[in-house]
Design a protein around this motif. Sequence first.
Motif, PDB file in Angstrom:
ATOM      1  N   ILE A  65     -58.926  76.697  29.047  1.00 45.65           N
ATOM      2  CA  ILE A  65     -58.363  75.260  28.892  1.00 45.65           C
ATOM      3  C   ILE A  65     -57.458  75.338  27.686  1.00 45.65           C
ATOM      4  O   ILE A  65     -56.310  74.705  27.489  1.00 45.65           O
ATOM      5  N   ILE A  66     -57.817  76.276  26.418  1.00 41.33           N
ATOM      6  CA  ILE A  66     -57.020  76.106  25.363  1.00 41.33           C
ATOM      7  C   ILE A  66     -55.559  76.709  25.608  1.00 41.33           C
ATOM      8  O   ILE A  66     -54.602  76.289  25.261  1.00 41.33           O
ATOM      9  N   MET A  67     -55.687  77.785  26.504  1.00 43.93           N
ATOM     10  CA  MET A  67     -54.307  78.616  26.711  1.00 43.93           C
ATOM     11  C   MET A  67     -53.398  77.648  27.760  1.00 43.93           C
ATOM     12  O   MET A  67     -52.198  77.665  27.758  1.00 43.93           O
ATOM     13  N   MET A  68     -54.127  76.697  28.838  1.00 38.93           N
ATOM     14  CA  MET A  68     -53.538  76.016  29.634  1.00 38.93           C
ATOM     15  C   MET A  68     -52.630  74.920  28.694  1.00 38.93           C
ATOM     16  O   MET A  68     -51.565  74.597  28.853  1.00 38.93           O
ATOM     17  N   ALA A  69     -53.427  74.321  27.931  1.00 41.12           N
ATOM     18  CA  ALA A  69     -52.695  73.319  26.886  1.00 41.12           C
ATOM     19  C   ALA A  69     -51.591  74.003  25.980  1.00 41.12           C
ATOM     20  O   ALA A  69     -50.781  73.276  25.660  1.00 41.12           O
ATOM     21  N   LEU A  70     -52.016  74.879  25.570  1.00 41.47           N
ATOM     22  CA  LEU A  70     -50.870  75.695  24.777  1.00 41.47           C
ATOM     23  C   LEU A  70     -49.580  75.939  25.611  1.00 41.47           C
ATOM     24  O   LEU A  70     -48.532  75.451  25.131  1.00 41.47           O
ATOM     25  N   VAL A  71     -49.691  76.536  26.726  1.00 44.59           N
ATOM     26  CA  VAL A  71     -48.749  76.746  27.749  1.00 44.59           C
ATOM     27  C   VAL A  71     -47.957  75.381  28.234  1.00 44.59           C
ATOM     28  O   VAL A  71     -46.626  75.255  28.013  1.00 44.59           O
ATOM     29  N   PHE A  72     -48.737  74.493  28.471  1.00 47.61           N
ATOM     30  CA  PHE A  72     -48.059  73.113  28.649  1.00 47.61           C
ATOM     31  C   PHE A  72     -47.194  72.610  27.801  1.00 47.61           C
ATOM     32  O   PHE A  72     -46.366  71.962  27.805  1.00 47.61           O
ATOM     33  N   GLY A  73     -47.793  72.555  26.480  1.00 48.05           N
ATOM     34  CA  GLY A  73     -47.264  72.128  25.186  1.00 48.05           C
ATOM     35  C   GLY A  73     -45.693  72.858  25.065  1.00 48.05           C
ATOM     36  O   GLY A  73     -44.882  72.259  24.840  1.00 48.05           O
ATOM     37  N   LEU A  74     -45.885  74.041  25.215  1.00 45.34           N
ATOM     38  CA  LEU A  74     -44.677  75.028  25.015  1.00 45.34           C
ATOM     39  C   LEU A  74     -43.525  74.551  25.902  1.00 45.34           C
ATOM     40  O   LEU A  74     -42.641  74.606  25.895  1.00 45.34           O
ATOM     41  N   ASP A  75     -43.997  74.409  27.226  1.00 47.23           N
ATOM     42  CA  ASP A  75     -43.351  73.970  28.439  1.00 47.23           C
ATOM     43  C   ASP A  75     -42.610  72.675  28.136  1.00 47.23           C
ATOM     44  O   ASP A  75     -41.280  72.603  28.276  1.00 47.23           O
ATOM     45  N   GLN A  76     -43.200  71.772  27.793  1.00 45.63           N
ATOM     46  CA  GLN A  76     -42.789  70.326  27.443  1.00 45.63           C
ATOM     47  C   GLN A  76     -41.919  70.718  26.244  1.00 45.63           C
ATOM     48  O   GLN A  76     -40.692  69.999  26.333  1.00 45.63           O
ATOM     49  N   LEU A  77     -42.203  71.121  25.236  1.00 45.24           N
ATOM     50  CA  LEU A  77     -41.275  71.451  24.105  1.00 45.24           C
ATOM     51  C   LEU A  77     -39.968  71.998  24.310  1.00 45.24           C
ATOM     52  O   LEU A  77     -38.866  71.422  23.980  1.00 45.24           O
ATOM     53  N   PHE A  78     -39.994  73.215  25.138  1.00 46.84           N
ATOM     54  CA  PHE A  78     -38.520  73.808  25.683  1.00 46.84           C
ATOM     55  C   PHE A  78     -37.929  72.885  26.528  1.00 46.84           C
ATOM     56  O   PHE A  78     -36.604  72.901  26.555  1.00 46.84           O
ATOM     57  N   GLY A  79     -38.683  72.289  27.473  1.00 47.37           N
ATOM     58  CA  GLY A  79     -37.894  71.373  28.330  1.00 47.37           C
ATOM     59  C   GLY A  79     -37.156  70.237  27.622  1.00 47.37           C
ATOM     60  O   GLY A  79     -35.929  69.869  27.824  1.00 47.37           O
ATOM     61  N   TRP A  80     -37.994  69.790  26.592  1.00 48.90           N
ATOM     62  CA  TRP A  80     -37.163  68.690  25.524  1.00 48.90           C
ATOM     63  C   TRP A  80     -35.958  69.339  25.066  1.00 48.90           C
ATOM     64  O   TRP A  80     -35.039  68.454  24.841  1.00 48.90           O
ATOM     65  N   LEU A  81     -36.002  70.369  24.456  1.00 48.17           N
ATOM     66  CA  LEU A  81     -34.972  70.962  23.647  1.00 48.17           C
ATOM     67  C   LEU A  81     -34.006  71.334  24.718  1.00 48.17           C
ATOM     68  O   LEU A  81     -32.807  71.237  24.252  1.00 48.17           O
ATOM     69  N   VAL A  82     -34.150  71.794  25.715  1.00 48.83           N
ATOM     70  CA  VAL A  82     -32.983  72.089  26.686  1.00 48.83           C
ATOM     71  C   VAL A  82     -32.299  70.887  27.164  1.00 48.83           C
ATOM     72  O   VAL A  82     -31.119  70.690  27.094  1.00 48.83           O
ATOM     73  N   LEU A  83     -33.016  69.708  27.357  1.00 50.97           N
ATOM     74  CA  LEU A  83     -32.249  68.307  27.476  1.00 50.97           C
ATOM     75  C   LEU A  83     -31.676  68.072  26.182  1.00 50.97           C
ATOM     76  O   LEU A  83     -30.393  67.502  26.440  1.00 50.97           O
ATOM     77  N   LEU A  84     -32.137  67.874  25.225  1.00 52.95           N
ATOM     78  CA  LEU A  84     -31.525  67.787  23.852  1.00 52.95           C
ATOM     79  C   LEU A  84     -30.100  68.679  23.726  1.00 52.95           C
ATOM     80  O   LEU A  84     -28.983  68.114  23.373  1.00 52.95           O
ATOM     81  N   ALA A  85     -30.132  69.978  23.986  1.00 51.15           N
ATOM     82  CA  ALA A  85     -29.044  70.832  23.809  1.00 51.15           C
ATOM     83  C   ALA A  85     -27.918  70.487  24.991  1.00 51.15           C
ATOM     84  O   ALA A  85     -26.778  70.467  24.595  1.00 51.15           O
ATOM     85  N   PHE A  86     -28.418  70.343  26.165  1.00 48.11           N
ATOM     86  CA  PHE A  86     -27.466  70.395  27.251  1.00 48.11           C
ATOM     87  C   PHE A  86     -27.122  68.942  27.821  1.00 48.11           C
ATOM     88  O   PHE A  86     -26.090  68.615  28.604  1.00 48.11           O
ATOM     89  N   GLY A  87     -28.388  67.937  27.633  1.00 47.26           N
ATOM     90  CA  GLY A  87     -28.097  66.684  27.956  1.00 47.26           C
ATOM     91  C   GLY A  87     -28.283  66.586  29.580  1.00 47.26           C
ATOM     92  O   GLY A  87     -28.625  67.528  30.133  1.00 47.26           O
ATOM     93  N   THR A  88     -28.378  65.281  30.064  1.00 44.30           N
ATOM     94  CA  THR A  88     -28.673  65.226  31.313  1.00 44.30           C
ATOM     95  C   THR A  88     -27.189  65.408  32.312  1.00 44.30           C
ATOM     96  O   THR A  88     -26.205  64.997  31.796  1.00 44.30           O
TER      97      THR A  88
END
Length: 91
Positions: A65-88
């Motif tokens: 459960i801890i590892m799933m939460a960590l991977v989910f959090g990193l996925d959300q963070l990187f997704g937000w960073l990609v949207l920030l960098a490249f926009g929609t």
Amino acid sequence: MARKVIDEPSEDLVAIAKKERAQRRNPFARVALFIRQVFGELRKVVTPTRNELLSYTAVVLVFVIIMMALVFGLDQLFGWLVLLAFGTSGS
């Protein structure tokens, strides 16, 4: 508390293995020796008690459960960073 497991081959198995190795048996005898050694090792296996099994299961589930939460959090963070960098993409 976990019971101590001895992970050393018994003297009989070692003696039998050395004798068999010295005599250079045919393939069927080698397979038979291997199977005897497997059964010898299986006799050493200690099964956990119910309490040990439940505690080990709980530790594994909490870790997963801890590892799933960590991977989910990193996925959300990187997704937000990609949207920030490249926009929609706008049409």
